[in-house]
Design a protein around this motif. Structure first.
Motif, PDB file in Angstrom:
ATOM      1  N   TRP A 112      -7.092  24.334  54.690  1.00 51.76           N
ATOM      2  CA  TRP A 112      -6.644  23.371  53.698  1.00 51.76           C
ATOM      3  C   TRP A 112      -5.123  23.258  53.748  1.00 51.76           C
ATOM      4  CZ3 TRP A 112     -10.176  21.237  49.964  1.00 51.76           C
ATOM      5  CH2 TRP A 112     -11.471  21.775  49.985  1.00 51.76           C
ATOM      6  N   ASP A 113      -4.625  22.040  53.532  1.00 48.35           N
ATOM      7  CA  ASP A 113      -3.181  21.835  53.487  1.00 48.35           C
ATOM      8  C   ASP A 113      -2.846  20.936  52.291  1.00 48.35           C
ATOM      9  OD1 ASP A 113      -0.497  21.933  54.265  1.00 48.35           O
ATOM     10  OD2 ASP A 113      -0.688  20.077  55.403  1.00 48.35           O
ATOM     11  N   LEU A 114      -2.157  21.498  51.311  1.00 46.83           N
ATOM     12  CA  LEU A 114      -1.811  20.757  50.098  1.00 46.83           C
ATOM     13  C   LEU A 114      -0.689  19.766  50.388  1.00 46.83           C
ATOM     14  CD1 LEU A 114      -2.133  20.407  47.006  1.00 46.83           C
ATOM     15  CD2 LEU A 114      -0.371  22.168  46.744  1.00 46.83           C
ATOM     16  N   THR A 115      -0.907  18.510  50.030  1.00 49.11           N
ATOM     17  CA  THR A 115       0.106  17.476  50.259  1.00 49.11           C
ATOM     18  C   THR A 115       0.644  16.881  48.968  1.00 49.11           C
ATOM     19  OG1 THR A 115      -1.461  15.615  50.331  1.00 49.11           O
ATOM     20  CG2 THR A 115      -1.084  16.827  52.394  1.00 49.11           C
ATOM     21  N   THR A 116      -0.206  16.831  47.908  1.00 51.79           N
ATOM     22  CA  THR A 116       0.153  16.032  46.730  1.00 51.79           C
ATOM     23  C   THR A 116      -0.318  16.698  45.442  1.00 51.79           C
ATOM     24  OG1 THR A 116      -0.189  14.060  48.094  1.00 51.79           O
ATOM     25  CG2 THR A 116       0.008  13.715  45.718  1.00 51.79           C
ATOM     26  N   ILE A 117       0.495  16.561  44.410  1.00 57.78           N
ATOM     27  CA  ILE A 117       0.103  16.973  43.060  1.00 57.78           C
ATOM     28  C   ILE A 117       0.181  15.760  42.154  1.00 57.78           C
ATOM     29  CG2 ILE A 117       0.768  18.324  41.021  1.00 57.78           C
ATOM     30  CD1 ILE A 117       1.747  20.503  42.876  1.00 57.78           C
ATOM     31  N   TYR A 118      -0.917  15.486  41.454  1.00 61.20           N
ATOM     32  CA  TYR A 118      -0.894  14.412  40.464  1.00 61.20           C
ATOM     33  C   TYR A 118      -0.682  15.019  39.086  1.00 61.20           C
ATOM     34  CZ  TYR A 118      -2.221  10.813  37.191  1.00 61.20           C
ATOM     35  OH  TYR A 118      -2.202   9.934  36.140  1.00 61.20           O
ATOM     36  N   SER A 119       0.270  14.461  38.358  1.00 55.48           N
ATOM     37  CA  SER A 119       0.550  14.918  36.999  1.00 55.48           C
ATOM     38  C   SER A 119       1.027  13.733  36.180  1.00 55.48           C
ATOM     39  CB  SER A 119       1.613  16.018  37.002  1.00 55.48           C
ATOM     40  OG  SER A 119       1.930  16.418  35.679  1.00 55.48           O
ATOM     41  N   ARG A 120       0.753  13.774  34.900  1.00 62.10           N
ATOM     42  CA  ARG A 120       1.212  12.688  34.032  1.00 62.10           C
ATOM     43  C   ARG A 120       2.731  12.703  33.903  1.00 62.10           C
ATOM     44  NH1 ARG A 120      -2.503  13.890  28.954  1.00 62.10           N
ATOM     45  NH2 ARG A 120      -2.043  15.984  29.731  1.00 62.10           N
ATOM     46  N   THR A 121       3.339  13.868  34.092  1.00 61.69           N
ATOM     47  CA  THR A 121       4.801  13.955  34.028  1.00 61.69           C
ATOM     48  C   THR A 121       5.326  14.685  35.261  1.00 61.69           C
ATOM     49  OG1 THR A 121       4.825  16.072  32.839  1.00 61.69           O
ATOM     50  CG2 THR A 121       4.714  14.065  31.507  1.00 61.69           C
ATOM     51  N   ALA A 122       6.396  14.148  35.829  1.00 57.61           N
ATOM     52  CA  ALA A 122       6.994  14.754  37.016  1.00 57.61           C
ATOM     53  C   ALA A 122       7.554  16.137  36.698  1.00 57.61           C
ATOM     54  CB  ALA A 122       8.087  13.843  37.552  1.00 57.61           C
ATOM     55  N   GLU A 123       8.092  16.293  35.507  1.00 53.78           N
ATOM     56  CA  GLU A 123       8.694  17.574  35.133  1.00 53.78           C
ATOM     57  C   GLU A 123       7.664  18.704  35.165  1.00 53.78           C
ATOM     58  OE1 GLU A 123      11.238  19.608  31.445  1.00 53.78           O
ATOM     59  OE2 GLU A 123      10.346  17.616  31.225  1.00 53.78           O
ATOM     60  N   LYS A 124       6.473  18.418  34.657  1.00 59.71           N
ATOM     61  CA  LYS A 124       5.426  19.441  34.645  1.00 59.71           C
ATOM     62  C   LYS A 124       5.040  19.827  36.071  1.00 59.71           C
ATOM     63  CE  LYS A 124       1.441  20.451  31.743  1.00 59.71           C
ATOM     64  NZ  LYS A 124       0.448  19.886  30.790  1.00 59.71           N
ATOM     65  N   ALA A 125       4.924  18.835  36.943  1.00 59.49           N
ATOM     66  CA  ALA A 125       4.578  19.109  38.344  1.00 59.49           C
ATOM     67  C   ALA A 125       5.688  19.884  39.039  1.00 59.49           C
ATOM     68  CB  ALA A 125       4.301  17.797  39.068  1.00 59.49           C
ATOM     69  N   GLU A 126       6.933  19.523  38.758  1.00 57.19           N
ATOM     70  CA  GLU A 126       8.061  20.227  39.368  1.00 57.19           C
ATOM     71  C   GLU A 126       8.106  21.691  38.947  1.00 57.19           C
ATOM     72  OE1 GLU A 126      11.278  17.835  38.066  1.00 57.19           O
ATOM     73  OE2 GLU A 126      10.934  16.255  39.558  1.00 57.19           O
ATOM     74  N   ASN A 127       7.842  21.939  37.676  1.00 55.21           N
ATOM     75  CA  ASN A 127       7.810  23.321  37.185  1.00 55.21           C
ATOM     76  C   ASN A 127       6.684  24.112  37.850  1.00 55.21           C
ATOM     77  OD1 ASN A 127       9.964  22.854  35.476  1.00 55.21           O
ATOM     78  ND2 ASN A 127       8.683  22.379  33.707  1.00 55.21           N
ATOM     79  N   PHE A 128       5.545  23.436  38.053  1.00 57.40           N
ATOM     80  CA  PHE A 128       4.408  24.082  38.709  1.00 57.40           C
ATOM     81  C   PHE A 128       4.735  24.416  40.161  1.00 57.40           C
ATOM     82  CE2 PHE A 128       0.399  23.793  41.132  1.00 57.40           C
ATOM     83  CZ  PHE A 128      -0.343  24.785  40.489  1.00 57.40           C
ATOM     84  N   ILE A 129       5.345  23.469  40.858  1.00 55.72           N
ATOM     85  CA  ILE A 129       5.730  23.683  42.254  1.00 55.72           C
ATOM     86  C   ILE A 129       6.683  24.870  42.368  1.00 55.72           C
ATOM     87  CG2 ILE A 129       7.090  22.699  44.145  1.00 55.72           C
ATOM     88  CD1 ILE A 129       5.815  19.987  43.448  1.00 55.72           C
TER      89      ILE A 129
END
Length: 331
Positions: free
Chosen positions: A26-43
């Motif tokens: 598996w190779d992760l390419t994309t994260i979908y989130s309602r807010t970019a900030e939440k995704a950035e914190n997760f990354i």
């Protein structure tokens, strides 16, 4: 290599990514989130690199950067998201519980078939070696007299309920409750090992939000009963067992089995049957799903997929029946 995306930035999403990446399939390419900030914190928290963040749903659906999506959003929106992705010809892995109703699952399975893609329920434990060992032991144990499975773990989010709040996992609005969160592991085990029961009943302790905080499930089979004990407002350390008039299979758990001991009545001896559990919680699941996605015409892979799909439908049907039996009505 399966290029995939994830929806949701919870702990279980992180566990899936860790496990999937470790398989080298598996190779992760994309994260979908309602807010970019939440995704950035997760990354940042997961130390991920070169990941695209998508906040526009239509753009996410039409992306060509991934073929498969892992959904770990709130239970109540699993169906809406899965259907849209299946119609966009994406394979979908939905974190358990997949959907609140059997009708929704049938519809999703139909749409997946029409679009030549796959839909999986991420009930990770059924893919583990120890789970399969127990299934074989049960099949070779005559005169089963019954079983008791237990999984209760106090949720810190219940403290929020006691303070007058309504966290997602404890509300009817977001399709929550103990049965669909922890009890589903027990139901999956019973149905996988013994089949669909003839009758069932759920003695649930409902909390102020309208969902079940804990409860006892009785599954009636032709020759024995199975008792399931679950809860998110209590902490239990009980193990699980399957008993016949000749032996008892003792398990430390059914959701993540690490020890299997078989006691023999005639010899009064106990034999260890378990193997080492996977270090990564969702590793075996990620391997199993990849085997189907990467081999879409292989007879063995398709038979596995058919069995998982049938089991998922049987479990969803039973969980829906138990929920209604306890008077738990989702919004």
């Amino acid at each position: 290599m399966i290029n995939y995306a994830v929806i949701g930035t919870s702990m279980i999403t992180g566990k899936f990514i860790e496990s999937a990446q470790a398989t080298n399939k598996w190779d992760l390419t994309t994260i979908y989130s309602r807010t970019a900030e939440k995704a950035e914190n997760f990354i940042d928290s997961e130390a991920l690199k070169d990941i695209t963040i998508e906040t526009d749903w239509n753009a996410f659906l039409n992306s060509t950067h991934f073929s498969t999506v892992y959904i770990a959003s709130t239970n109540s929106i699993h169906f809406q998201q899965a259907i849209a992705l299946l119609k966009a010809k994406k394979n979908v892995v939905v974190e358990k519980p997949i959907f609140p109703t059997a009708a929704e699952l049938k519809e999703a399975q139909r749409i997946a078939k029409e679009n030549n893609v796959f839909i999986f329920e991420a009930a990770r434990h059924i893919h583990e070696a120890n789970f399969k060992i127990v299934k074989e032991l049960v099949a070779n144990t005559p005169n089963i007299e019954g079983a008791t499975f237990a999984y209760s773990k106090y949720s810190s989010r219940y403290d929020q309920v006691l303070n007058g709040e309504q966290p997602n996992i404890f509300t009817t609005k977001f399709a929550g409750g103990a049965l669909v969160d922890l009890g589903i592991y027990l139901v999956y085990s019973a149905v996988a090992w013994f089949g669909v029961p003839e009758r069932s009943h759920y003695f649930a302790k409902k909390i102020v939000t309208g969902v079940d905080g804990s409860g006892t499930i009785i599954l009636e089979y032709p020759d024995f009963n199975v008792t399931l004990l679950t809860g998110k407002i209590v902490q239990s350390y009980l193990g699980s067992e399957i008993y016949s008039n000749q032996s008892t299979i003792l398990l430390d758990a059914v959701n993540a089995i690490t020890t299997i001991d078989v006691w023999d009545r005639k010899t009064d001896t106990t034999t260890a049957k378990g193997v080492e559990a996977p270090e990564l919680l969702l590793y075996d699941e990620a391997i199993a799903f990849a085997s189907v996605i990467n081999n879409p015409t292989d007879a063995k892979a398709l038979e596995d997929y058919r069995e998982w799909s049938e089991l998922s439908l049987n479990v969803t049907t039973l969980v829906e029946s138990l929920r209604k039996d306890a008077g738990i009505v989702y919004d």
